[in-house]
Design a protein around this motif. Structure first.
Motif, PDB file in Angstrom:
ATOM      1  N   LEU A   1       0.820  -1.208   0.000  1.00 12.40           N
ATOM      2  CA  LEU A   1       0.000   0.000   0.000  1.00 12.40           C
ATOM      3  C   LEU A   1       0.853   1.257   0.000  1.00 12.40           C
ATOM      4  O   LEU A   1       0.583   2.209  -0.745  1.00 12.40           O
ATOM      5  CB  LEU A   1      -0.914   0.024   1.233  1.00 12.40           C
ATOM      6  CG  LEU A   1      -2.025  -1.014   1.339  1.00 12.40           C
ATOM      7  CD1 LEU A   1      -2.842  -0.762   2.592  1.00 12.40           C
ATOM      8  CD2 LEU A   1      -2.928  -0.995   0.120  1.00 12.40           C
TER       9      LEU A   1
ATOM     10  N   CYS B   1      -0.268   3.242   6.225  1.00 13.44           N
ATOM     11  CA  CYS B   1      -0.510   2.190   5.228  1.00 13.44           C
ATOM     12  C   CYS B   1      -0.094   0.834   5.787  1.00 13.44           C
ATOM     13  O   CYS B   1       0.473  -0.006   5.070  1.00 13.44           O
ATOM     14  CB  CYS B   1       0.262   2.487   3.952  1.00 13.44           C
ATOM     15  SG  CYS B   1      -0.190   4.035   3.148  1.00 13.44           S
ATOM     16  N   SER B   2      -0.352   0.610   7.051  1.00  7.84           N
ATOM     17  CA  SER B   2       0.072  -0.629   7.701  1.00  7.84           C
ATOM     18  C   SER B   2      -0.756  -1.814   7.210  1.00  7.84           C
ATOM     19  O   SER B   2      -1.940  -1.670   6.887  1.00  7.84           O
ATOM     20  CB  SER B   2      -0.090  -0.498   9.220  1.00  7.84           C
ATOM     21  OG  SER B   2       0.666   0.581   9.707  1.00  7.84           O
ATOM     22  N   PRO B   3      -0.158  -3.009   7.174  1.00 13.68           N
ATOM     23  CA  PRO B   3      -0.925  -4.195   6.766  1.00 13.68           C
ATOM     24  C   PRO B   3      -1.955  -4.563   7.831  1.00 13.68           C
ATOM     25  O   PRO B   3      -1.706  -4.415   9.028  1.00 13.68           O
ATOM     26  CB  PRO B   3       0.157  -5.278   6.639  1.00 13.68           C
ATOM     27  CG  PRO B   3       1.277  -4.813   7.526  1.00 13.68           C
ATOM     28  CD  PRO B   3       1.258  -3.311   7.463  1.00 13.68           C
ATOM     29  N   THR B   4      -3.117  -5.023   7.383  1.00  8.68           N
ATOM     30  CA  THR B   4      -4.183  -5.448   8.294  1.00  8.68           C
ATOM     31  C   THR B   4      -4.707  -6.803   7.834  1.00  8.68           C
ATOM     32  O   THR B   4      -5.826  -6.909   7.317  1.00  8.68           O
ATOM     33  CB  THR B   4      -5.330  -4.416   8.326  1.00  8.68           C
ATOM     34  OG1 THR B   4      -5.725  -4.118   6.971  1.00  8.68           O
ATOM     35  CG2 THR B   4      -4.894  -3.142   9.012  1.00  8.68           C
TER      36      THR B   4
ATOM     37  N   LEU C   1      -1.163  -1.715  12.701  1.00 10.07           N
ATOM     38  CA  LEU C   1      -1.801  -0.404  12.724  1.00 10.07           C
ATOM     39  C   LEU C   1      -1.632   0.253  14.083  1.00 10.07           C
ATOM     40  O   LEU C   1      -1.338   1.453  14.183  1.00 10.07           O
ATOM     41  CB  LEU C   1      -3.283  -0.541  12.372  1.00 10.07           C
ATOM     42  CG  LEU C   1      -4.125   0.735  12.464  1.00 10.07           C
ATOM     43  CD1 LEU C   1      -3.556   1.829  11.578  1.00 10.07           C
ATOM     44  CD2 LEU C   1      -5.573   0.432  12.085  1.00 10.07           C
TER      45      LEU C   1
ATOM     46  N   SER D   1      -5.133   1.903   5.275  1.00 10.64           N
ATOM     47  CA  SER D   1      -5.233   0.462   5.488  1.00 10.64           C
ATOM     48  C   SER D   1      -6.690   0.013   5.420  1.00 10.64           C
ATOM     49  O   SER D   1      -7.601   0.750   5.799  1.00 10.64           O
ATOM     50  CB  SER D   1      -4.652   0.090   6.855  1.00 10.64           C
ATOM     51  OG  SER D   1      -3.323   0.546   6.991  1.00 10.64           O
TER      52      SER D   1
END
Length: 420
Positions: free
Chosen positions: A13, A83-86, A99, A120
């Motif tokens: 992202l 834009c952290s992975p979730t 996040l 995210s």
């Protein structure tokens, strides 16, 4: 050195956002708690599978992009985009650990008048119920008064040359009208069109609807594929005819499974306390169940085809073509190829693969032999299975060379192969 923008999370992202921002002349710093992507980026290499190439990264660096693991940089920007992975956790709820880490790192250095944006993919209520408290507690500031807070879920289609970052409308939902306008002013520098949602929950739910729409409709055509095969109906011709309807129909195509970073989300499964339980989205759960059984159906078709030609799966040489989740991309996120390979190996098959974008592929941490010559490998294999239709594949020529070809994407000419 201060920057206009901080992108937090340098993955699938964050990096396209960095690319768009640098191209727009925005001084950008990229922050990640993991030193590995930063080291790769500084060396001019891409740390994630996807459409960005090494030359793209070098252009971003020459344009002023600075990757860093120093959280101190976060306190010197006007805009911060998380834009952290979730990903989905083992319990099928969204894992907000990354996040939360990003929010705490930013909160400790958050200054008044900063605009904080969340890209995210999250369940509705996350911006207000999860992100906002962390930012306020860690900074002593109040969202909507001391700093702007908004959600603008990512709308990336990796490798799509038509719908680029600039040409894809950006949905924005701010905590207050002023938050929305601040976010719109930022994204207006990157995209041709900004769409204002009523608030963060509406923006979050837009992403949920878009992702679930994809999964539900793919599940429908996957079920149609199985039914049409049983009835002796050419599904691919059915889709060709149906898509001529100029209203009320949007074509989707079946496949061996559904990959990608966007996972189907039931908004009743919020991962933080204090949520209000809602009605489960039964259609989404059913779609997920249907799509998750497609790899098993592909295995069933493989076994049947081999059996019809006097061969057993055990000891059969099976060549898998295309192990990524998307054509013409190196991204393997949730691609069904790994499960299909695993199941075939469990049944005693000898697996090989070919993919022009993946030079090394492992299943159960073991390397899978990669075919150097595609036509020779297909001619030698008892069964060749097309899992992804990369542009470089000459499918008509491949159908001639392969002993037995199963096309799970409907990409081969009619009659040239066995199609899903």
């Amino acid at each position: 050195m201060p920057a206009d923008l901080a992108v937090i999370g340098l993955g699938h992202l964050g990096l396209p956002l960095v690319q768009a921002a640098v191209a727009a002349g925005i001084d950008t710093v990229g922050y990640d708690t993991d030193p590995r992507p930063c080291a790769e980026l500084r060396a001019g290499r891409t740390p994630v599978e996807g459409p960005l190439t090494a030359s793209d990264i070098r252009r971003m660096l020459s344009g002023g992009f600075r990757p860093t693991t120093s959280a101190a940089e976060l306190g010197r920007v006007r805009t911060a985009v998380i834009c952290s992975p979730t990903p989905l956790g083992p319990d099928r709820t969204v894992d907000l650990t990354a996040l939360g880490d990003a929010a705490r790192a930013l909160a400790a250095r958050l200054r008044p008048h900063t605009t904080v944006l969340l890209e995210s993919a999250v369940p509705p209520g996350t911006t207000e119920g999860f992100l906002r408290p962390l930012l306020e507690e860690g900074s002593g500031l109040t969202a909507g008064r001391d700093f702007h807070l908004a959600c603008s879920p990512s709308r990336l289609d990796p490798g799509n040359r038509t719908h680029t970052y600039a040409s894809t409308p950006k949905v924005i939902g701010g905590l207050t009208p002023a938050c929305t306008e601040s976010a719109a002013a930022f994204y207006g520098r990157l995209t041709d069109k900004v769409v204002r949602a009523r608030g963060p929950r509406e923006a979050e739910m837009t992403k949920v609807l878009e992702t679930n729409f994809r999964h539900v409709n793919i599940a429908l055509v996957n079920e149609m594929a199985v039914a049409c095969h049983d009835l002796g109906v050419d599904l691919w011709d059915v889709i060709r005819c149906a898509e001529t309807k100029p209203f009320g129909f949007h074509p989707f195509r079946p496949g061996p499974g559904v990959g990608g970073h966007g996972v189907p989300v039931d908004p009743g499964c919020l991962p933080y306390s204090g949520r209000t339980p809602g009605h489960p989205l039964r259609m989404v759960s059913l779609a997920q169940e249907i799509n998750e059984r497609m790899p098993r159906y592909v295995i069933q078709r493989c076994a049947t085809l081999l059996n019809e030609h006097g061969k057993s799966v055990r000891g059969a040489r099976v060549l898998l073509l295309g192990v990524t989740y998307k054509p013409d991309s190196a991204d393997q996120e949730a691609a069904p190829a790994r499960e299909i390979a695993t199941r075939l190996m469990d049944m005693g098959a000898q697996i090989g693969y070919h993919d022009p974008h993946v030079l090394d592929w492992r299943v159960r941490e073991l390397p899978v032999p990669r075919a150097d010559s595609l036509y020779e490998a297909a001619a030698a294999a008892d069964l060749t299975v097309l899992l992804q239709q990369h542009r470089t594949y000459d499918l008509q020529g491949l159908a001639v060379k392969a002993q037995l070809l199963l096309d799970t994407r409907g990409a081969t000419p009619a009659g040239a192969a066995h199609r899903l």
